[in-house]
Design a protein around this motif. Structure first.
Motif, PDB file in Angstrom:
ATOM      1  N   ASP A 148       8.216  15.067  -5.727  1.00 40.71           N
ATOM      2  CA  ASP A 148       8.017  15.445  -7.127  1.00 40.71           C
ATOM      3  C   ASP A 148       6.580  15.138  -7.546  1.00 40.71           C
ATOM      4  O   ASP A 148       5.981  14.147  -7.118  1.00 40.71           O
ATOM      5  CB  ASP A 148       8.990  14.683  -8.033  1.00 40.71           C
ATOM      6  N   ILE A 149       6.046  15.962  -8.428  1.00 36.84           N
ATOM      7  CA  ILE A 149       4.666  15.791  -8.877  1.00 36.84           C
ATOM      8  C   ILE A 149       4.556  14.625  -9.849  1.00 36.84           C
ATOM      9  O   ILE A 149       5.266  14.555 -10.856  1.00 36.84           O
ATOM     10  CB  ILE A 149       4.155  17.083  -9.541  1.00 36.84           C
ATOM     11  N   LEU A 150       3.652  13.705  -9.534  1.00 32.27           N
ATOM     12  CA  LEU A 150       3.328  12.598 -10.433  1.00 32.27           C
ATOM     13  C   LEU A 150       2.146  12.964 -11.327  1.00 32.27           C
ATOM     14  O   LEU A 150       2.097  12.561 -12.491  1.00 32.27           O
ATOM     15  CB  LEU A 150       2.986  11.346  -9.631  1.00 32.27           C
ATOM     16  N   ALA A 151       1.205  13.676 -10.768  1.00 32.43           N
ATOM     17  CA  ALA A 151       0.022  14.122 -11.521  1.00 32.43           C
ATOM     18  C   ALA A 151      -0.573  15.330 -10.814  1.00 32.43           C
ATOM     19  O   ALA A 151      -0.518  15.422  -9.587  1.00 32.43           O
ATOM     20  CB  ALA A 151      -1.007  13.000 -11.629  1.00 32.43           C
ATOM     21  N   ASP A 152      -1.151  16.216 -11.607  1.00 37.66           N
ATOM     22  CA  ASP A 152      -1.730  17.440 -11.043  1.00 37.66           C
ATOM     23  C   ASP A 152      -2.883  17.860 -11.951  1.00 37.66           C
ATOM     24  O   ASP A 152      -2.674  18.131 -13.142  1.00 37.66           O
ATOM     25  CB  ASP A 152      -0.666  18.538 -10.970  1.00 37.66           C
ATOM     26  N   TYR A 153      -4.108  17.869 -11.404  1.00 40.72           N
ATOM     27  CA  TYR A 153      -5.292  18.161 -12.211  1.00 40.72           C
ATOM     28  C   TYR A 153      -6.166  19.198 -11.525  1.00 40.72           C
ATOM     29  O   TYR A 153      -6.173  19.301 -10.299  1.00 40.72           O
ATOM     30  CB  TYR A 153      -6.160  16.912 -12.395  1.00 40.72           C
ATOM     31  N   ILE A 154      -6.966  19.882 -12.343  1.00 37.83           N
ATOM     32  CA  ILE A 154      -8.113  20.635 -11.842  1.00 37.83           C
ATOM     33  C   ILE A 154      -9.342  19.957 -12.433  1.00 37.83           C
ATOM     34  O   ILE A 154      -9.530  19.950 -13.663  1.00 37.83           O
ATOM     35  CB  ILE A 154      -8.057  22.111 -12.249  1.00 37.83           C
ATOM     36  N   LEU A 155     -10.158  19.347 -11.582  1.00 43.05           N
ATOM     37  CA  LEU A 155     -11.359  18.653 -12.025  1.00 43.05           C
ATOM     38  C   LEU A 155     -12.521  19.627 -12.016  1.00 43.05           C
ATOM     39  O   LEU A 155     -12.817  20.252 -10.993  1.00 43.05           O
ATOM     40  CB  LEU A 155     -11.649  17.468 -11.100  1.00 43.05           C
ATOM     41  N   GLY A 156     -13.189  19.749 -13.152  1.00 42.06           N
ATOM     42  CA  GLY A 156     -14.262  20.728 -13.289  1.00 42.06           C
ATOM     43  C   GLY A 156     -15.644  20.110 -13.300  1.00 42.06           C
ATOM     44  O   GLY A 156     -15.891  19.058 -12.700  1.00 42.06           O
ATOM     45  N   LYS A 157     -16.553  20.743 -14.017  1.00 45.57           N
ATOM     46  CA  LYS A 157     -17.956  20.332 -14.047  1.00 45.57           C
ATOM     47  C   LYS A 157     -18.142  19.080 -14.897  1.00 45.57           C
ATOM     48  O   LYS A 157     -17.324  18.779 -15.774  1.00 45.57           O
ATOM     49  CB  LYS A 157     -18.809  21.466 -14.618  1.00 45.57           C
ATOM     50  N   PRO A 158     -19.248  18.356 -14.683  1.00 42.93           N
ATOM     51  CA  PRO A 158     -19.582  17.251 -15.587  1.00 42.93           C
ATOM     52  C   PRO A 158     -19.863  17.794 -16.993  1.00 42.93           C
ATOM     53  O   PRO A 158     -20.354  18.914 -17.156  1.00 42.93           O
ATOM     54  CB  PRO A 158     -20.850  16.650 -14.969  1.00 42.93           C
ATOM     55  N   VAL A 159     -19.541  16.987 -17.994  1.00 46.55           N
ATOM     56  CA  VAL A 159     -19.767  17.395 -19.380  1.00 46.55           C
ATOM     57  C   VAL A 159     -21.232  17.163 -19.733  1.00 46.55           C
ATOM     58  O   VAL A 159     -21.763  16.069 -19.560  1.00 46.55           O
ATOM     59  CB  VAL A 159     -18.854  16.611 -20.336  1.00 46.55           C
TER      60      VAL A 159
END
Length: 414
Positions: A148-159
């Motif tokens: 089961d998924i605990l966490a799922d992210y798409i990490l993008g560019k620095p702000v």
């Protein structure tokens, strides 16, 4: 009641109703786009030891391909499932990675439009329907023992203008956030394995023999053979030929042996692996084909030759490492480039006479040889082109490097 009085009364009632609504439902004053700002992404994910799988997908715009790394806990062992179930010891590392991803909050909402995903670098690298090759982020997924998924992210560019922040999006959702995080799990195999593949401390090396030759597989012979023999005693390196050494090159070789890090692995056939655990190489069709594909050739006498030569390293506890350099690893850089990654075939032999001559610990040497052969038997390793060049040395190892040329006009003695 006059018309103006009626209008004033209705306005007053509306004002009272508006104030009452604001008191009873204050959230109604908050724009919908800001409704979840400040909340945790995954409030139920509270245990950094819970993940049993991490998947990292990074996108290479130059090749338009997604690079996947998957680490999984199976039968009491951590394995890199995406790379032939290569075993690694990364339990602490995964827990630290999980802790860094566990506490992420939706610090600032930046956009609710999918049209902004590419601008912020949060396009899903696994989305085959997404148009364009740019703007894809890094997807990181943590799963528990049940999958089961605990966490799922798409990490993008620095702000921009906010150090320590980067754009983040949850897969399948439109909203993009600016999030304070330094979490950046790597999708590169080399970043998840420990340095020191060979376990050769530089100070323990007593003798190095480097063989360079051209291999003619069709004729079954070696040509243009050249051998360099180096010895070390009390930290001083010497060439058996008596020539002066380019010590910077020799020290680079010793450092590579001490901290050699692999960039990938390829499995050996089971039959070959079984024999190597007993320091044997049996000639079979499967073994011969496997070796040849990686740049190695087996003689009827059981000796293995390499397309790029070999080297033997003797240590003070009687260990004799045989390192054989094969062809460029498939799928890496262009053949012939200085940075080409290479296949490496490793075997270890324990010689009690060497241990006695060097004054080392024979018992420790014998035990280490068994452990290493058991570990090396299953794999062809892939090393970086830089390490390959440092290990193989060349004719420059037995000649002092030329002094630097001073620019015109430099005063004498400068």
């Amino acid at each position: 009641m006059t018309e103006s009085l009626k209008t004033a009364a209705l306005a007053g009632v509306a004002l009272v109703l508006a104030i009452s609504a604001a008191v009873v439902e204050p959230e109604a004053r908050v724009p919908a786009i800001m409704s979840d700002q400040g909340q945790a992404f995954y409030p139920n994910f509270t245990d950094p030891q819970a993940p049993r799988t991490i998947e990292v997908v990074d996108y290479d715009e130059a090749t338009a391909t997604a690079q996947l790394l998957k680490v999984q806990f199976q039968q009491g062992k951590w394995l890199i499932a995406s790379h032939y179930n290569y075993r690694v010891d990364i339990g602490d590392r995964l827990a630290k990675t999980a802790a860094a991803l566990m506490d992420l909050k939706k610090d600032m909402v930046r956009s609710d439009s999918p049209l902004d995903h590419a601008k912020y670098g949060v396009v899903d690298p696994l989305d085959e329907k997404a148009g364009g090759l740019t703007g894809r982020g890094k997807r990181v997924t943590l799963r528990d023992a049940r999958g089961d998924i605990l966490a799922d992210y798409i990490l993008g560019k620095p702000v921009e203008g906010k150090p320590g922040y980067r754009y983040v999006r949850v897969p399948g959702q439109k909203r993009t956030y600016a999030v304070k995080t330094d979490a950046d799990p790597s999708a590169r195999f080399a970043d998840w394995v420990n340095a020191g593949l060979l376990r050769i401390a530089g100070a323990s090396i007593r003798k190095v023999t480097i063989n360079r030759y051209n291999l003619d597989p069709a004729a079954g012979r070696l040509t243009n053979t050249e051998t360099t023999v180096l010895t070390q005693s009390n930290g001083e390196w010497k060439a058996a030929s008596g020539q002066k050494l380019n010590l910077s090159a020799v020290h680079a070789m010793a450092a590579a042996l001490d901290s050699l890090k692999i960039v990938d692995v390829r499995p050996k056939p089971p039959g070959l692996a079984v024999g190597l655990r007993h320091e044997e190489v049996q000639l079979t069709l499967e073994t011969a084909l496997s070796l040849r594909q990686k740049g190695y050739y087996l003689t009827p006498e059981g000796r293995v030759y390499s397309t790029e030569g070999d080297m033997t390293v003797e240590t003070n506890n009687g260990l004799m490492y045989s390192l054989r350099f094969g062809e460029v690893a498939a799928g890496e850089t262009k053949a012939g480039a200085p940075g080409d990654n290479r296949h490496l075939f490793v075997m270890v032999h324990f010689d009690p006479a060497k241990a006695a001559a060097y004054g080392g610990d024979a018992a420790a040497g014998e035990r280490t040889a068994r452990e290493l052969n058991d570990r090396f038997a299953d794999w062809y390793y892939v090393i970086s082109g830089k390490d390959f060049q440092n290990l193989r040395l060349g004719r420059g190892a037995t000649a002092q490097a030329p002094p630097p040329v001073a620019p015109p006009g430099t005063p004498p003695g400068a």
